[in-house]
Design an enzyme around this catalytic site. Structure first.
Site, PDB file in Angstrom:
ATOM      1  N   ALA A 208       0.852  -1.202   0.000  1.00  0.00           N
ATOM      2  CA  ALA A 208       0.000   0.000   0.000  1.00  0.00           C
ATOM      3  C   ALA A 208       0.882   1.244   0.000  1.00  0.00           C
ATOM      4  CB  ALA A 208      -0.913  -0.013   1.213  1.00  0.00           C
ATOM      5  N   ASN A 209       0.284   2.404   0.155  1.00  0.00           N
ATOM      6  CA  ASN A 209       1.068   3.642   0.258  1.00  0.00           C
ATOM      7  C   ASN A 209       0.373   4.590   1.227  1.00  0.00           C
ATOM      8  OD1 ASN A 209      -0.812   5.464  -1.256  1.00  0.00           O
ATOM      9  ND2 ASN A 209      -0.421   3.955  -2.855  1.00  0.00           N
ATOM     10  N   ARG A 210       0.967   5.759   1.412  1.00  0.00           N
ATOM     11  CA  ARG A 210       0.522   6.646   2.503  1.00  0.00           C
ATOM     12  C   ARG A 210      -0.655   7.551   2.147  1.00  0.00           C
ATOM     13  NH1 ARG A 210       4.416   6.628   6.435  1.00  0.00           N
ATOM     14  NH2 ARG A 210       6.497   6.018   5.753  1.00  0.00           N
ATOM     15  N   ALA A 274      -3.639   7.481  -5.358  1.00  0.00           N
ATOM     16  CA  ALA A 274      -2.239   7.041  -5.414  1.00  0.00           C
ATOM     17  C   ALA A 274      -2.283   5.547  -5.717  1.00  0.00           C
ATOM     18  CB  ALA A 274      -1.554   7.333  -4.094  1.00  0.00           C
TER      19      ALA A 274
END
Ligand code: CTP
Length: 402
Positions: A208-210, A274
């Site tokens: 995943a990402n932030r 994102a």
């Protein structure tokens, strides 16, 4: 008349500013709005229901348990029959009730049951306004998509002065007009992507990402406020669904693309998500630790949603807007990204840790289109969203006139 045919449900809570709400009724009606009034018990100590009824030309609603009103499910009907709920004055107490989801009188019950946009005009003593509880309540309500006008600074009751004065009736009218959007995007369809994607490694782990989804969700809300029929395709986030928006919840990049394609045709696409660039081949069972080296991830590229939506063809939205999340050479990388993906505009933002963009409430962006680069000042993500929605509306109106 700018508010012709629009229906406002005005909730008057108990504060001295309630006297200004009588003028607000008059101002709204002058502009063509139909105004229905609900008053809390405390409000009736400041102004009378008779005065509000005379100005609104309608019955004033005060009692949750009035049999005649409730026989028609009054609290549900009142919000259902409005285009916008306005709370003026919004007292510290009513804001706290809204934040906590309490419903112990007609006003708070309507606010809990309402599925319509809500505009609050806070009014209270400066110390109440600056109290940590009020600040936290307000932040929570704004995160849920509640709109706010004021308060202003100036003289208050009890010989005090500071922030806490309710906005003036004409300022509230302007905010009402903005909330109802004058329909600058009515009849348009928009797709917005938001949040991160989760790419599974096995049934329990994922890449995943932030991304928090704050910017994308705010954009969807802003487009809907201008009247666009908006579909928000959201990856996993803790952001609440914005009011007036159809939300499709997805996990992976491939699900996000499929949901976007299903939501076509659209006039506008804004890709703020994102999206994970790569996915792994997910193991069907949980990967186990074995004696030996840790597993090596074999990554494959995900589809590019922005590039797919930007492809020329008759299903291409008239305006495709991308974001460029960069940590260095912001403008240069963003311009290259715009060219590579084929979108019309790209919004460049710095996502390096010191900028605090990921997860934060503020954003400093640069809008890049074929004409060049427009630098916007540091703004809240909500303000970025509102400006972007207005820019989109202006662009489409210009194109339609050509
Ligand atoms: N995007 C997308 N689908 C992907 C990757 C990105 O739709 N698979 C979109 C994003 O929503 C954003 C734009 O493309 O609007 C740019 O995303 P960004 O993460 O800045 O760039 P990448 O394409 O991932 O390129 P890089 O990681 O090399 O910076």
């Amino acid at each position: 008349m700018p508010l012709q045919g629009r229906r406002i449900l005005l909730i008057i809570a108990g504060g001295i500013a309630a006297y200004k709400s009588l003028d607000l009724i008059r101002r709204l009606r002058e502009r063509g709005a139909a105004v229905r009034v609900v008053m809390t018990a405390a409000a009736q100590r400041f102004v009378t229901p008779l005065a509000a009824a005379s100005l609104s030309g309608d019955q004033v609603y005060t009692d949750l348990f009035s049999l005649t009103e409730e026989s028609e499910m009054g609290h549900l009907r009142l919000a259902a029959e409005a285009d916008l709920v306005v709370v003026a004055p919004a007292t510290a107490d009513l804001l706290a009730k809204m934040a906590a989801g309490l419903a112990d009188d007609l006003a708070s019950t309507i606010l809990l049951a309402a599925d319509k946009p809500i505009l609050i005009a806070p009014a209270m003593n400066t110390r109440m306004w600056l109290h940590a509880a009020t600040i936290a309540n307000l932040a929570l309500l704004e995160r849920r998509g509640v709109e706010r006008i004021g308060p202003n600074a100036g003289p208050l009751a009890e010989h005090e002065s500071g922030p806490g004065r309710m906005a003036e009736p004409l300022e509230i009218v302007a905010a009402v007009e903005q909330c109802l959007g004058g329909g600058a995007l009515s009849g348009r369809r928009a797709i917005v992507t938001s949040g991160p994607t989760h790419e599974p490694l096995d049934p329990v782990r994922y890449i995943a990402n932030r991304s928090s989804g704050k910017q994308g969700h705010a954009i969807a809300a802003a487009l809907a406020r201008l009247g666009a029929e908006t579909v928000l395709v959201s990856g996993p986030t803790s952001e609440p669904d914005p009011p007036g928006v159809r939300v499709l919840h997805v996990e992976t990049a491939r699900e996000m693309l499929a949901a976007c394609e299903k939501a076509l045709p659209a006039d506008i696409a804004v890709c703020a998500a994102a999206v994970a660039d790569w996915r792994a081949e997910a193991a069907p069972q949980k990967l186990k630790k074995k004696n030996g080296p840790p597993p090596t991830l074999k990554l494959v590229e995900n589809p590019d949603i922005l590039a797919t939506l930007s492809k020329p063809g008759n299903r291409r939205p008239r305006l495709v807007v991308g974001f460029a999340a960069e940590t260095e050479k912001l403008i240069e990388h963003a311009q290259a990204k715009r060219a590579k993906k084929g979108c019309d505009w790209i919004i460049a933002n710095d996502v390096s840790a010191p900028a605090g963009t990921f997860g934060g409430d503020a954003n400093t962006v640069h809008v890049i289109d074929e004409a060049g680069v427009e630098d916007w000042p540091p703004l809240s993500k909500r303000e970025v969203a509102a400006r972007l929605a207005t820019r989109i509306a202006r662009f489409l109106a210009q194109k339609a006139a050509e």
